[in-house]
Design a protein around this motif. Structure first.
Motif, PDB file in Angstrom:
ATOM      1  N   GLU A 234       0.640  -1.575  -0.260  1.00 50.45           N
ATOM      2  CA  GLU A 234       0.192  -0.063   0.327  1.00 50.45           C
ATOM      3  C   GLU A 234       0.959   1.474   0.380  1.00 50.45           C
ATOM      4  OE1 GLU A 234      -3.678  -0.714   2.031  1.00 50.45           O
ATOM      5  OE2 GLU A 234      -2.755  -1.099   3.436  1.00 50.45           O
ATOM      6  N   ASN A 235       2.535   1.298   0.400  1.00 47.13           N
ATOM      7  CA  ASN A 235       3.395   2.656   0.357  1.00 47.13           C
ATOM      8  C   ASN A 235       2.174   2.909   1.150  1.00 47.13           C
ATOM      9  OD1 ASN A 235       5.896   3.169  -0.469  1.00 47.13           O
ATOM     10  ND2 ASN A 235       4.912   4.175  -2.321  1.00 47.13           N
ATOM     11  N   LYS A 236       2.136   3.429   2.144  1.00 46.06           N
ATOM     12  CA  LYS A 236       1.236   4.324   2.987  1.00 46.06           C
ATOM     13  C   LYS A 236       1.950   4.311   4.163  1.00 46.06           C
ATOM     14  CE  LYS A 236      -3.103   3.550   1.314  1.00 46.06           C
ATOM     15  NZ  LYS A 236      -4.779   3.264   1.453  1.00 46.06           N
ATOM     16  N   PRO A 237       2.528   5.321   5.264  1.00 51.90           N
ATOM     17  CA  PRO A 237       2.680   6.147   6.831  1.00 51.90           C
ATOM     18  C   PRO A 237       2.530   4.711   7.553  1.00 51.90           C
ATOM     19  CG  PRO A 237       1.860   7.938   5.858  1.00 51.90           C
ATOM     20  CD  PRO A 237       1.773   6.971   4.337  1.00 51.90           C
ATOM     21  N   LEU A 238       3.221   5.056   8.818  1.00 49.68           N
ATOM     22  CA  LEU A 238       2.254   4.194   9.788  1.00 49.68           C
ATOM     23  C   LEU A 238       0.650   5.644  10.072  1.00 49.68           C
ATOM     24  CD1 LEU A 238       5.210   2.975  11.881  1.00 49.68           C
ATOM     25  CD2 LEU A 238       3.363   2.146  10.809  1.00 49.68           C
ATOM     26  N   GLU A 239       0.225   5.370  11.007  1.00 50.82           N
ATOM     27  CA  GLU A 239      -0.777   5.981  11.085  1.00 50.82           C
ATOM     28  C   GLU A 239      -1.450   6.147  12.621  1.00 50.82           C
ATOM     29  OE1 GLU A 239      -6.094   7.179  10.764  1.00 50.82           O
ATOM     30  OE2 GLU A 239      -5.301   5.808   9.497  1.00 50.82           O
ATOM     31  N   LEU A 240      -1.052   6.901  13.252  1.00 45.01           N
ATOM     32  CA  LEU A 240      -1.964   6.949  14.883  1.00 45.01           C
ATOM     33  C   LEU A 240      -3.030   7.352  14.998  1.00 45.01           C
ATOM     34  CD1 LEU A 240      -1.577   6.696  17.805  1.00 45.01           C
ATOM     35  CD2 LEU A 240      -1.154   9.296  17.631  1.00 45.01           C
ATOM     36  N   HIS A 241      -3.965   5.536  15.761  1.00 41.61           N
ATOM     37  CA  HIS A 241      -5.270   5.597  15.711  1.00 41.61           C
ATOM     38  C   HIS A 241      -5.730   6.447  16.455  1.00 41.61           C
ATOM     39  CE1 HIS A 241      -9.511   4.277  15.529  1.00 41.61           C
ATOM     40  NE2 HIS A 241      -8.911   3.653  14.406  1.00 41.61           N
TER      41      HIS A 241
END
Length: 100
Positions: free
Chosen positions: A78-85
């Protein structure tokens, strides 16, 4: 360690990989909490396999204070960054980490 998709694993001691995740999302955590953290040391974590991985991490932020993080790591392609949910503040060292 084998887990079924959707089930959170047992808590375990933080690893260097988990500390790297914390280091990456620290600015997001400070924004959500509305404060700066002098310390930001991962202590324990558990994971949940979804369409990616949720990391639930207990982080020591100084004194007797801890925060709990829910960090989403997308699948590699997906080539997306980490996300603090999400973030829970005012946690104690003895409070268990788990799904939230």
């Amino acid at each position: 360690m084998q887990r079924m998709c959707g089930a959170a694993g047992a808590p375990q001691d933080a690893t260097p990989e988990v500390q790297d995740i914390c280091d990456e999302v620290k600015p997001q955590a400070e924004d959500k909490a509305g404060q700066k953290f002098d310390d930001f040391n991962a202590k324990s974590f558990t994971t949940q396999v979804v369409a990616g991985t949720n990391f639930f991490i207990k982080v020591h932020v100084g004194g007797d204070e801890h925060v709990h993080l829910r960090v989403y790591r997308p699948l590699p392609f997906e080539n997306k960054p980490l996300e603090l949910h999400s973030l829970q503040t005012d946690k104690a060292a003895h409070e268990p980490i788990g799904y939230f």
